[in-house]
Structure formats: structure tokens, C-alpha cells
Scaffold this active site. Structure first.
Site, mmCIF file in Angstrom:
data_model
loop_
_atom_site.group_PDB
_atom_site.id
_atom_site.type_symbol
_atom_site.label_atom_id
_atom_site.label_comp_id
_atom_site.label_asym_id
_atom_site.label_seq_id
_atom_site.Cartn_x
_atom_site.Cartn_y
_atom_site.Cartn_z
ATOM 1 N N LYS A 181 0.901 -1.161 0.065
ATOM 2 C CA LYS A 181 0.011 0.082 0.150
ATOM 3 C C LYS A 181 0.965 1.400 0.163
ATOM 4 C CE LYS A 181 -1.870 1.708 4.060
ATOM 5 N NZ LYS A 181 -1.515 3.213 4.059
ATOM 6 N N ASN A 182 1.849 1.148 0.812
ATOM 7 C CA ASN A 182 2.644 2.532 0.973
ATOM 8 C C ASN A 182 3.557 2.877 -0.227
ATOM 9 O OD1 ASN A 182 1.341 3.042 3.414
ATOM 10 N ND2 ASN A 182 2.911 2.466 4.725
ATOM 11 N N ARG B 119 -4.993 10.789 4.090
ATOM 12 C CA ARG B 119 -4.028 11.666 4.070
ATOM 13 C C ARG B 119 -3.061 11.724 3.061
ATOM 14 N NH1 ARG B 119 -0.725 14.661 7.510
ATOM 15 N NH2 ARG B 119 1.550 14.231 6.987
ATOM 16 N N CYS C 135 -5.750 8.623 9.038
ATOM 17 C CA CYS C 135 -5.828 7.972 10.467
ATOM 18 C C CYS C 135 -6.161 8.710 11.645
ATOM 19 C CB CYS C 135 -4.904 6.834 10.599
ATOM 20 S SG CYS C 135 -5.014 5.379 9.705
ATOM 21 N N ARG D 80 -0.875 15.099 12.441
ATOM 22 C CA ARG D 80 -0.027 14.894 11.283
ATOM 23 C C ARG D 80 0.056 16.028 10.428
ATOM 24 N NH1 ARG D 80 -1.773 8.916 9.322
ATOM 25 N NH2 ARG D 80 0.434 8.707 8.285
ATOM 26 N N PRO D 81 1.067 16.951 10.786
ATOM 27 C CA PRO D 81 1.377 18.285 10.013
ATOM 28 C C PRO D 81 1.872 17.970 8.698
ATOM 29 C CG PRO D 81 2.679 17.976 11.773
ATOM 30 C CD PRO D 81 2.042 16.880 12.018
ATOM 31 N N ASP E 250 4.351 20.377 7.670
ATOM 32 C CA ASP E 250 5.273 21.580 7.501
ATOM 33 C C ASP E 250 6.398 21.096 7.010
ATOM 34 O OD1 ASP E 250 5.376 19.729 9.857
ATOM 35 O OD2 ASP E 250 6.909 20.992 10.775
ATOM 36 N N LEU E 251 7.046 19.949 6.966
ATOM 37 C CA LEU E 251 8.286 19.437 6.418
ATOM 38 C C LEU E 251 8.002 19.505 4.883
ATOM 39 C CD1 LEU E 251 9.210 16.797 8.996
ATOM 40 C CD2 LEU E 251 9.832 18.947 8.857
ATOM 41 N N ASP F 219 3.790 1.168 12.155
ATOM 42 C CA ASP F 219 2.359 0.428 11.640
ATOM 43 C C ASP F 219 2.329 -0.992 11.707
ATOM 44 O OD1 ASP F 219 1.947 2.461 10.006
ATOM 45 O OD2 ASP F 219 2.482 1.789 8.050
ATOM 46 N N ARG G 262 -8.908 -0.517 4.007
ATOM 47 C CA ARG G 262 -7.975 0.689 3.410
ATOM 48 C C ARG G 262 -6.722 0.106 3.025
ATOM 49 N NH1 ARG G 262 -6.486 4.556 7.457
ATOM 50 N NH2 ARG G 262 -5.058 5.115 5.460
HETATM 51 C C1 UD1 Z 1 3.787 7.060 6.080
HETATM 52 C C2 UD1 Z 1 3.011 5.801 5.896
HETATM 53 C C3 UD1 Z 1 2.223 5.435 7.318
HETATM 54 C C4 UD1 Z 1 3.384 5.195 8.387
HETATM 55 C C5 UD1 Z 1 4.192 6.371 8.647
HETATM 56 C C6 UD1 Z 1 5.468 6.520 9.452
HETATM 57 C C7 UD1 Z 1 2.145 6.026 3.770
HETATM 58 C C8 UD1 Z 1 1.343 6.207 2.739
HETATM 59 N N1 UD1 Z 1 1.855 5.943 5.051
HETATM 60 O O1 UD1 Z 1 3.144 8.012 6.590
HETATM 61 O O2 UD1 Z 1 1.726 4.064 7.130
HETATM 62 O O3 UD1 Z 1 2.767 4.803 9.689
HETATM 63 O O4 UD1 Z 1 4.708 6.798 7.208
HETATM 64 O O5 UD1 Z 1 6.226 5.301 9.125
HETATM 65 O O6 UD1 Z 1 3.153 5.846 3.098
HETATM 66 N N2 UD1 Z 1 5.571 15.093 10.441
HETATM 67 C C9 UD1 Z 1 5.639 16.135 11.018
HETATM 68 N N3 UD1 Z 1 5.473 17.431 9.755
HETATM 69 C C10 UD1 Z 1 5.678 16.794 8.356
HETATM 70 C C11 UD1 Z 1 5.363 15.322 8.015
HETATM 71 C C12 UD1 Z 1 5.301 14.594 9.086
HETATM 72 O O7 UD1 Z 1 5.900 16.693 11.873
HETATM 73 O O8 UD1 Z 1 5.598 17.669 7.581
HETATM 74 C C13 UD1 Z 1 5.367 14.017 11.558
HETATM 75 C C14 UD1 Z 1 4.075 13.336 11.739
HETATM 76 O O9 UD1 Z 1 3.376 13.886 12.329
HETATM 77 C C15 UD1 Z 1 4.371 11.907 12.304
HETATM 78 C C16 UD1 Z 1 5.775 11.515 11.923
HETATM 79 O O10 UD1 Z 1 6.428 12.788 11.340
HETATM 80 O O11 UD1 Z 1 4.631 12.193 13.880
HETATM 81 C C17 UD1 Z 1 5.919 10.410 10.666
HETATM 82 O O12 UD1 Z 1 5.139 11.030 9.793
HETATM 83 P P1 UD1 Z 1 5.489 10.553 8.199
HETATM 84 O O13 UD1 Z 1 6.811 9.737 8.068
HETATM 85 O O14 UD1 Z 1 5.420 12.027 7.629
HETATM 86 O O15 UD1 Z 1 4.240 9.703 7.840
HETATM 87 P P2 UD1 Z 1 3.412 9.544 6.428
HETATM 88 O O16 UD1 Z 1 4.239 9.873 5.351
HETATM 89 O O17 UD1 Z 1 2.151 10.512 6.832
#
Ligand code: UD1
Length: 418
Positions: A22-23, A92, A116, A121-122, A124-125, A304, A396
């Protein structure tokens, strides 16, 4: 609303095949928006999230054909640059179309994403990275607008190795002028799959799988034919299912290196794990020992898989400590597991799980995807019946979960209503 009814107590036996990841497929589908060409993608799992991503792509003007697990995306007619709130809130990962649209057209407007309920889950990055590459970012009425005349390659250093941010920036950078370097990049295997897909379109990306990714741009992108890697979380879930039911299961279509952290924990818990080239056999003892675990970005123990491993701990001998270091609020399954008799205490990001001899079946509700998988595992080992509500969350990310488990001997049924 569909539910699962699970009657616990069966040892799982036989062989099960993991589907495409999926990812990996979600960013790859998003990346197909970068090109006017045609992307043929194999091993696409039939998942609700994949359905949503296909809807997003169609809404933007892509033409999509599906033939079993082969999906063909024609990006020549993509014209819309706006993703409605409705589609964005459904998932998301819809935010992954931002990098490709910004890269190809210099503009994208997207509502803040949903997904989820596992903590804030911001984005900003993602946005900081787009801005560093020359995009102006405005946020109005719940929408984010990113635009630029042209993106310029630059050096980016992520504060956290976010999977989504690394993917979005990598995709946008294929169309930026000059070299983009992403430091502290996410190292998940799905990044390597995305790199391979982008390179087969004609991009020049290297380093994915390490914390330093380099992209040379802009390159003209054409067509690609790509096979998605196996789903390591799905495979890991079946591995735990085998161990926790005292079963004996061969999981096919696995890249063993991708599930090393899970293999290590299962062995520590007393399960037997035999690793072959593309399959893994897991045999569970009559009772497992508890383990401690901390979730971390890859190659650490995956967040996960945290909920599923916690189920193992609820019935293992001894007490185990879980520390969730990736998401701030990923313990929604705990209340439901407690309803089944589990002894779990939460202190901030730490959960203390004291093993009991057996869980007991009752009515439980799924709150998010992996919590759902955990409740199914709990149902498999509980006394009597467990009724699991809101199983759409499970759909999902797990292809035909109840069918695959039934083939291993589990007693699980999908029912409508009641
Ligand atoms: C992806 C996976 C999800 C997995 C997660 C962590 C997909 C579709 N989903 O989600 O299944 O649980 O990686 O392995 O691939 N964060 C920030 N700012 C940002 C982005 C992220 O603070 O701009 C924080 C998030 O709030 C969270 C952490 O970084 O605490 C990890 O998020 P991220 O690695 O971005 O997860 P996703 O890509 O959403």
C-alpha cells in the site's frame, strides 16, 4: 456498516501471499501525474486507499484502466490542479499529489489532508521543502496553495525523516532546475520503489534507502512499466498471526530484509522464524514470552506494526513495554483491547502490557487501519466470539484479509449490519 465476527482458538496453518505494498503504490500512483506518458503498474492491491488515490487521479484528469492487479495511468490529459476537500479528507496520502503537480505545472491547491486518527500529522516539512525549492506557499480557508514559475534544486535537511515529505520533495525535485539533495531523508523500502519508478520514467534519482537522496533535474519523463514491492506490514501482520495462534504458516512474496525488525522481535518472543529467499515460515510455541519494543523510522521497528505486536504481548508470559516514538497518539487500540481483558497501562507515549492467559471476545470498534488489524489478531486468540465494527478501516490497507485468514483455517466472517 460491515463487521467481522471472529471465533478464536484456531491455530493457523498453511500458506498466504502478501499483496503489493500500500505505502509503495500510493506514491507511485501520485508520481504517474508527473508525466504525459503512460504508467503500467503491476501488483496493485485491491484496497480502499488505492481506490481513493485512483479517484483523486481521475478527478485531476488522468485516465485510468484496471485489469486485475494491473493499473494503467495515462497522464496526458491532466489539467486540474486543485484537490477538493472531500477527496483530501478521505485519505491523508492524497497529499502526495502535491509534489508531482507542483513539479509538472508549477501550481497546486490542496485542502489539508485527513487520514488515520493517530495524532496530529502536520505538513510543515513538505511545505518547507517546496518553499526552499522556490515555491510560494499560502494557506487560506483550509487550503494550501503552492506556486512558482520554476522550481530550483537546493539542499534540504529534514527535521524528521518523514516518509511523505521525502516522497513529495523527491517527486517535485525531478522537475526542479539543477541538483536537489535531501538530507535526513526517510529510508523506508517504499522510497526505493518510488525511486525505481521515477527512474524508469526517465528521472535521475539516487540514494533512496539511505538518508541522503540526490535528484538531478529537470528531466523529460516518458512512460514506465513497474511492479510494486510486497507489503511488509501485511506480511508482518500474518507473521504475528502465525506466532500468536501457535500456528505454522509460510508467508509468500516477502522481501525478508524488509521485515527484519519484526523477525527479530518474534524470535525474541520465542517463535521459530525460518527465512528463505522470498518467503518466511513462522511457527508459534504454546505460549510466547513478552518483549519490549520502541517504534522508530526504518530500519527500526515499524510504527505500523506496533498495535499488532501489542496483541502478542497481551497474552505473552511476563510484562513488556512499548514506546511509540513516531506518532504522538497511536494507542487507540488500547481501550478496545482492554475491553477484551488486556492489562495495559498508558503513560504518555509508553504502554506497559502485562500478559494474561487469554483474551475474551466481545464487541470492539476499529478506530484506524492498524488498530483494526490488531483487533482481528486479538479475535483470533480470544475465547468465544469477537465482533469487530467499522472494518472499512481495515479494507483501507489489507487486501481480502478475512479470505486470506480463512484459508489459513481462521474462523472469520464479514457480515452486514445487525
Ligand atoms: C507514512 C505511511 C504510514 C506510516 C508512516 C510512518 C504512507 C502512505 N503512510 O505516513 O503508514 O505509519 O509513514 O512510518 O506511506 N511529520 C511532521 N511534519 C511533516 C510530516 C510529518 O511533523 O510535515 C511527523 C508526523 O506528524 C509523524 C511523523 O512525522 O509524527 C511521521 O510521519 P510521516 O513519516 O510523514 O508519515 P506519513 O508519510 O504520513
Amino acid at each position: 456498516m460491515e463487521k467481522f465476527i471472529v471465533i478464536g482458538g484456531k491455530r493457523l496453518k498453511g500458506s498466504v501471499r502478501a499483496s503489493g505494498a500500500k505505502n509503495a503504490i500510493l506514491p507511485i500512483l501520485a508520481a504517474s501525474l508527473l508525466t504525459k506518458g503512460v504508467s503500467v503498474i503491476h501488483e496493485v492491491p485491491a484496497l480502499l486507499d488505492v481506490q481513493v488515490m485512483k479517484e483523486v487521479l481521475k478527478y485531476l484528469g488522468a485516465r485510468i484502466k484496471c485489469d486485475g492487479s494491473i493499473v494503467t495511468v495515462d497522464g496526458s490529459k491532466v489539467s486540474s490542479l486543485e484537490i477538493s476537500e472531500d477527496l483530501m479528507r478521505k485519505m491523508r496520502a492524497s497529499n502526495l499529489v502535491m509534489g508531482p503537480l507542483l513539479g509538472r505545472f508549477g501550481k497546486v491547491k490542496a485542502a489539508y489532508p485527513g487520514g488515520c486518527a493517530i495524532g496530529s500529522r502536520p505538513m510543515d516539512l513538505h511545505l518547507k521543502g517546496f518553499a526552499a525549492m522556490g515555491a510560494s506557499i499560502t494557506e487560506k480557508h483550509g487550503y494550501i496553495i503552492a506556486e512558482t514559475d520554476s522550481l530550483t534544486g537546493t539542499e534540504l535537511h529534514l527535521d524528521f525523516p518523514s516518509v511523505g515529505a521525502t516522497e513529495n520533495l523527491m517527486m517535485a525535485a525531478t522537475q526542479a532546475k539543477g541538483q536537489t539533495i535531501i538530507r535526513n531523508a526517510a529510508k523506508e523500502p517504499e522510497l526505493v520503489d518510488l525511486q525505481n519508478f521515477l527512474n524508469s520514467l526517465g528521472a535521475r534519482v539516487r540514494g533512496a534507502g539511505t538518508d541522503l537522496i540526490k535528484i538531478e533535474g529537470p528531466t523529460e519523463l516518458g512512460s514506465a512499466d513497474h511492479t510494486v514491492i510486497p507489503d511488509r506490514v501485511e506480511a508482518g501482520t500474518y507473521m504475528i498471526a502465525a506466532a500468536v495462534t501457535g500456528g505454522d504458516v509460510i508467508i509468500q512474496n516477502v522481501i525478508p530484509e524488509h521485515v527484519e525488525a519484526v523477525i527479530a522481535k518474534l524470535r525474541e518472543a520465542g517463535a521459530r522464524v525460518e527465512v528463505a529467499e522470498d518467503n518466511i515460515r513462522v511457527t508459534g510455541p504454546s505460549r510466547l514470552k513478552s518483549v519490549d519494543l520502541k517504534t522508530l523510522p526504518y530500519p527500526g521497528f515499524p510504527t505500523d506494526m506496533q498495535a499488532q505486536m501489542m496483541v502478542l504481548m497481551t497474552v505473552a508470559q511476563g510484562t513488556g513495554v512499548v514506546s511509540e516514538a513516531v506518532f504522538e497518539n497511536r494507542y487507540k487500540h488500547v481501550d478496545e483491547l482492554r475491553r477484551m481483558g488486556a492489562d495495559i497501562k498508558i503513560e504518555g507515549r509508553v504502554a506497559i502490557v502485562k500478559g494474561i492467559p487469554q483474551l475474551s471476545g466481545t464487541f470492539v470498534e476499529v478506530t484506524d487501519l492498524r488498530a483494526g488489524a490488531a483487533l482481528v489478531l486479538a479475535g483470533l486468540i480470544a475465547e468465544d466470539a469477537t465482533v469487530i465494527e467499522n472494518v472499512w478501516h481495515i479494507d483501507r490497507g489489507y487486501e481480502h484479509l478475512e479470505r486470506k485468514l480463512s484459508l489459513l483455517g481462521a474462523r472469520i466472517m464479514r457480515v452486514n449490519g445487525i
